[in-house]
Structures are given as structure tokens and as C-alpha cells.
Scaffold this motif. Sequence first.
Motif: not given
Length: 61
Positions: A4-7, A15-21, A32-33, A58-59
Motif C-alpha cells: 500500500x503506497x501512500x503519498x 486528497x492523499x493519493x495511494x496505490x495498491x501493488x 485512488x485518493x 504500507x510504504x
Amino acid sequence: MILLKVDDRKFGKSNIKYSIVDKETNKLIISGVFEEFGQASDKYYELKDEYGSSNVKMVLK
């Protein structure tokens, strides 16, 4: 392994961007956000329940 990558540059903001990889294949599962940072924590625990606690990290990026 699921990442789980979180800005974190917007920590405390909205409005924090994230991605699951998938770490092994580097394939994007979803992105998403979040409206607030607390949602990132909620998603992290949801993923741990789904994939197992040793398979999720979580990164902050």
C-alpha cells in the motif's frame, strides 16, 4: 506481498493519493485518493485481514 503506497507529502492534508501493488509482479491492483490520512490506516488493516498480516506492507512515498 501487497504494498500500500501512500503519498506522505500531504500528511495531515486532504486528497492523499495511494496505490495498491503486488510486489512480486509489480502489477497495480488499484489506485485512488483518500480524503484524509486516517483512511490509509483503515485500508491497511483491511488489506491485512484480506491477505494476511505478513503479506501486506504500507510504504510512505
